[in-house]
Write a protein that holds these residues in place. Structure first.
Motif, short mmCIF file in Angstrom:
data_model
loop_
_atom_site.label_atom_id
_atom_site.label_comp_id
_atom_site.label_asym_id
_atom_site.label_seq_id
_atom_site.Cartn_x
_atom_site.Cartn_y
_atom_site.Cartn_z
N MET A 1 47.91 16.47 21.43
CA MET A 1 48.30 17.88 21.63
C MET A 1 48.63 18.10 23.11
SD MET A 1 46.14 21.31 20.67
CE MET A 1 46.81 22.92 21.03
N LYS A 2 49.75 18.70 23.37
CA LYS A 2 50.20 18.91 24.75
C LYS A 2 49.43 20.06 25.39
CE LYS A 2 54.32 19.74 27.55
NZ LYS A 2 55.78 20.01 27.52
N VAL A 3 48.88 19.82 26.58
CA VAL A 3 48.15 20.83 27.32
C VAL A 3 49.14 21.63 28.17
CG1 VAL A 3 46.37 21.29 29.04
CG2 VAL A 3 46.06 19.45 27.38
N VAL A 4 49.14 22.94 27.99
CA VAL A 4 50.04 23.81 28.74
C VAL A 4 49.28 24.45 29.90
CG1 VAL A 4 51.53 25.84 28.64
CG2 VAL A 4 51.37 24.31 26.65
N ASN A 5 49.76 24.18 31.10
CA ASN A 5 49.16 24.81 32.27
C ASN A 5 49.81 26.17 32.49
OD1 ASN A 5 47.40 22.68 32.97
ND2 ASN A 5 49.12 21.56 33.87
N LYS A 6 49.03 27.21 32.28
CA LYS A 6 49.57 28.55 32.39
C LYS A 6 49.70 28.99 33.85
CE LYS A 6 47.83 30.36 27.97
NZ LYS A 6 47.05 31.45 27.33
N GLU A 7 50.71 29.80 34.09
CA GLU A 7 50.90 30.40 35.41
C GLU A 7 49.76 31.39 35.66
OE1 GLU A 7 54.28 33.33 37.11
OE2 GLU A 7 55.00 31.61 35.98
N LYS A 8 49.13 31.32 36.82
CA LYS A 8 47.92 32.11 37.06
C LYS A 8 48.21 33.38 37.87
CE LYS A 8 44.54 28.38 36.69
NZ LYS A 8 45.48 27.37 36.18
N ILE A 9 47.50 34.44 37.49
CA ILE A 9 47.50 35.72 38.21
C ILE A 9 46.10 35.88 38.80
CG2 ILE A 9 47.92 38.19 38.06
CD1 ILE A 9 50.31 36.49 37.16
N LEU A 10 45.99 35.88 40.12
CA LEU A 10 44.68 36.01 40.78
C LEU A 10 44.37 37.48 41.01
CD1 LEU A 10 42.19 34.83 42.17
CD2 LEU A 10 43.56 34.58 44.26
N ILE A 11 43.23 37.94 40.47
CA ILE A 11 42.77 39.32 40.64
C ILE A 11 41.52 39.31 41.50
CG2 ILE A 11 42.04 41.44 39.47
CD1 ILE A 11 43.44 40.37 36.93
N LEU A 12 41.61 39.91 42.67
CA LEU A 12 40.49 39.96 43.61
C LEU A 12 39.79 41.30 43.51
CD1 LEU A 12 42.29 38.41 46.72
CD2 LEU A 12 40.73 37.24 45.14
N THR A 13 38.46 41.28 43.42
CA THR A 13 37.70 42.51 43.31
C THR A 13 36.46 42.42 44.19
OG1 THR A 13 36.76 44.08 41.72
CG2 THR A 13 36.34 41.74 41.31
N GLY A 14 35.59 43.42 44.13
CA GLY A 14 34.37 43.43 44.93
C GLY A 14 33.32 44.28 44.27
N ASN A 15 32.07 43.82 44.31
CA ASN A 15 30.97 44.50 43.62
C ASN A 15 30.34 45.58 44.51
OD1 ASN A 15 29.16 45.14 41.65
ND2 ASN A 15 27.83 43.38 42.02
N TYR A 16 31.17 46.50 44.98
CA TYR A 16 30.69 47.62 45.79
C TYR A 16 30.97 48.90 45.01
CZ TYR A 16 29.97 44.56 49.79
OH TYR A 16 29.51 43.58 50.64
N GLY A 17 30.29 49.05 43.89
CA GLY A 17 30.60 50.09 42.93
C GLY A 17 31.30 49.46 41.75
N ASP A 18 30.97 49.95 40.55
CA ASP A 18 31.50 49.32 39.33
C ASP A 18 33.01 49.50 39.17
OD1 ASP A 18 29.05 48.40 38.65
OD2 ASP A 18 28.65 49.87 37.08
N GLY A 19 33.59 50.51 39.81
CA GLY A 19 34.99 50.82 39.60
C GLY A 19 35.94 49.68 39.90
N HIS A 20 35.73 48.99 41.03
CA HIS A 20 36.62 47.88 41.42
C HIS A 20 36.61 46.78 40.35
CE1 HIS A 20 36.92 49.76 45.33
NE2 HIS A 20 35.63 49.67 45.49
N ILE A 21 35.42 46.48 39.83
CA ILE A 21 35.29 45.42 38.82
C ILE A 21 35.89 45.85 37.50
CG2 ILE A 21 33.60 44.10 37.48
CD1 ILE A 21 31.79 44.13 39.93
N GLN A 22 35.67 47.12 37.12
CA GLN A 22 36.20 47.61 35.85
C GLN A 22 37.73 47.60 35.84
OE1 GLN A 22 34.22 51.37 35.59
NE2 GLN A 22 32.28 50.45 34.96
N VAL A 23 38.34 47.96 36.95
CA VAL A 23 39.81 47.91 37.04
C VAL A 23 40.30 46.47 36.94
CG1 VAL A 23 41.78 48.29 38.57
CG2 VAL A 23 40.07 50.08 38.28
N ALA A 24 39.60 45.55 37.60
CA ALA A 24 39.96 44.13 37.51
C ALA A 24 39.89 43.66 36.06
CB ALA A 24 39.04 43.29 38.40
N GLN A 25 38.84 44.04 35.35
CA GLN A 25 38.70 43.66 33.94
C GLN A 25 39.80 44.28 33.08
OE1 GLN A 25 34.68 45.00 33.25
NE2 GLN A 25 33.77 43.05 33.90
N ALA A 26 40.15 45.53 33.39
CA ALA A 26 41.21 46.20 32.63
C ALA A 26 42.54 45.48 32.81
CB ALA A 26 41.33 47.66 33.09
N LEU A 27 42.85 45.07 34.02
CA LEU A 27 44.09 44.34 34.28
C LEU A 27 44.06 42.97 33.60
CD1 LEU A 27 44.59 45.20 38.07
CD2 LEU A 27 45.88 46.12 36.13
#
Length: 391
Positions: A1-27
């Protein structure tokens, strides 16, 4: 089975309040659903770049916000616009270039998205030094503008409202570098639920007015247990669902002091099913965090705002009240009065729900994902054109 290397999207966040992490998870969710051939990857920027000092700085941040909120607000306002103080702070925070370069080499992303301002700062610094040309996008997680989010080498800004869009333009950001999509929220807030099933699931009384009380991931609800106790003066019995987040001390205090309350009380710590509890609630009492309130808007849940942190939360409060989806309370007793007025005014609650529909928040994460991919493709095409012209 051929392994497909997917193009990566890097999402950077910070644990200084849940909002930054929740937006990262939503994206992350939205990209996986809308663009399955791509692979979104989330990294805690501060944990990666500053692993030793991160825990100390995070502790100091939350203690400062909790114990010295007016000092925090003063610094926030003093650095809102570009000036010597804000520029000095940007230089201090734009550290960790080597660690960031190492992460880029390991992940090899074709675009970087920042939901945390310090991550945006470092990415812009790398680009200004000619160390990378990766397209960079910043998602602002509040209904506010501030110099800490704005950098010359950011290719695109994703904002939650036209107010922020116009503010960024006034700060000198070109219009074509700003996309108004709404604050990205997780898919669970875009689903429909059967209210009766949720009432039964959590042993709730469907015949009582239900009020959800939240104070953020750290459970900072005003003065803690005192404001909840004051709600006992309400004439009509209500059902209170109180989310204490990671604040175990507050949870224990409330369980002890609310034993004899005439209201039906449900107290919990940090949970992942807040969308279900929003479904069965008639109203939410909360601090005006950008992400939590936008999630409530998606659930068409009227908001009673209390004790904003000076700075971004005050800006959020102003935006939400002006938009007709929230009412503010200034004191403990005012909170009780406003709550009583709202619960006895179904017409006003309906109007607030109707105002929520104007935001179309259920599509915000997918709209943001489209912006991210379009920015990646357009920027890479531009780089390719510049390269071919220079050859």
């Amino acid at each position: 089975m051929k392994v497909v290397n997917k193009e990566k999207i890097l999402i950077l966040t910070g644990n200084y309040g849940d909002g930054h992490i929740q937006v990262a998870q939503a994206l992350h969710e939205a990209i996986q659903i809308r663009f399955p051939t791509l692979e979104p990857v989330i990294f805690d920027f501060m944990e990666w770049v500053h692993p030793v000092s991160n825990h100390i700085s995070r502790f100091l941040y939350f203690q400062g916000v909790k114990k010295f909120p007016h000092l925090y607000g003063y610094i926030y306002q003093k650095t809102r616009r570009a000036n010597p103080l804000s520029n000095m702070m940007k230089k201090i925070f734009s550290t960790g270039l080597g660690s960031m370069l190492k992460l880029l080499e390991e992940v090899q992303p074709t675009v970087v998205v920042s939901t945390f301002p310090l991550a945006a700062a470092v990415m812009s610094k790398l680009k200004s030094n000619g160390l990378t040309n990766i397209p960079t996008i910043t998602t602002i997680t509040d209904h506010t503008d501030h110099s800490c989010w704005v950098y010359p080498y950011t290719d695109q800004y994703i904002v939650g409202s036209n107010i922020v869009r116009h503010s960024l333009i006034n700060l000198g950001v070109e219009e074509n570098r700003i996309s108004h999509t709404g604050i990205p929220i997780r898919q669970q807030f875009s689903q429909s639920f059967q209210r009766e099933e949720i009432f039964e699931k959590y042993d709730l009384d469907s015949h009582l007015p239900t009020v959800l009380v939240m104070g953020g991931g750290c459970g900072l609800i005003g003065n803690g247990s005192s404001i909840i106790q004051k709600l006992d003066v309400l004439q009509q019995p209500i059902q209170l669902i109180i989310i204490c987040g990671h604040n175990e001390k507050l949870r224990m205090q409330l369980e002890e002091k609310l034993t004899d309350s005439k209201h039906r009380i449900h107290i919990t710590g940090y949970i992942n099913c807040i969308h279900e509890l929003m479904t069965v609630s008639d109203l939410m009492i909360t601090k005006p965090g950008g992400v939590t309130t936008f999630e409530a808007i998606a659930m068409e849940l009227p908001l009673l705002l209390y004790k904003p942190i000076p700075g971004q939360e005050q800006d959020n409060e102003k935006f939400l009240v002006q938009s007709g989806v929230a009412i503010r309370a200034k004191t403990d007793w005012d909170l009780t009065d406003k709550l009583s007025q709202l619960l006895n005014n179904q017409e006003l609650l309906k109007k607030m729900k109707d105002n929520s529909k104007r935001f179309h928040p259920k599509e915000s994460a997918f709209a943001s994902a489209e912006v991210i991919i379009n920015t990646k493709e357009n920027t890479n095409k531009l780089h390719g054109l510049v390269y071919s012209l220079g050859s």
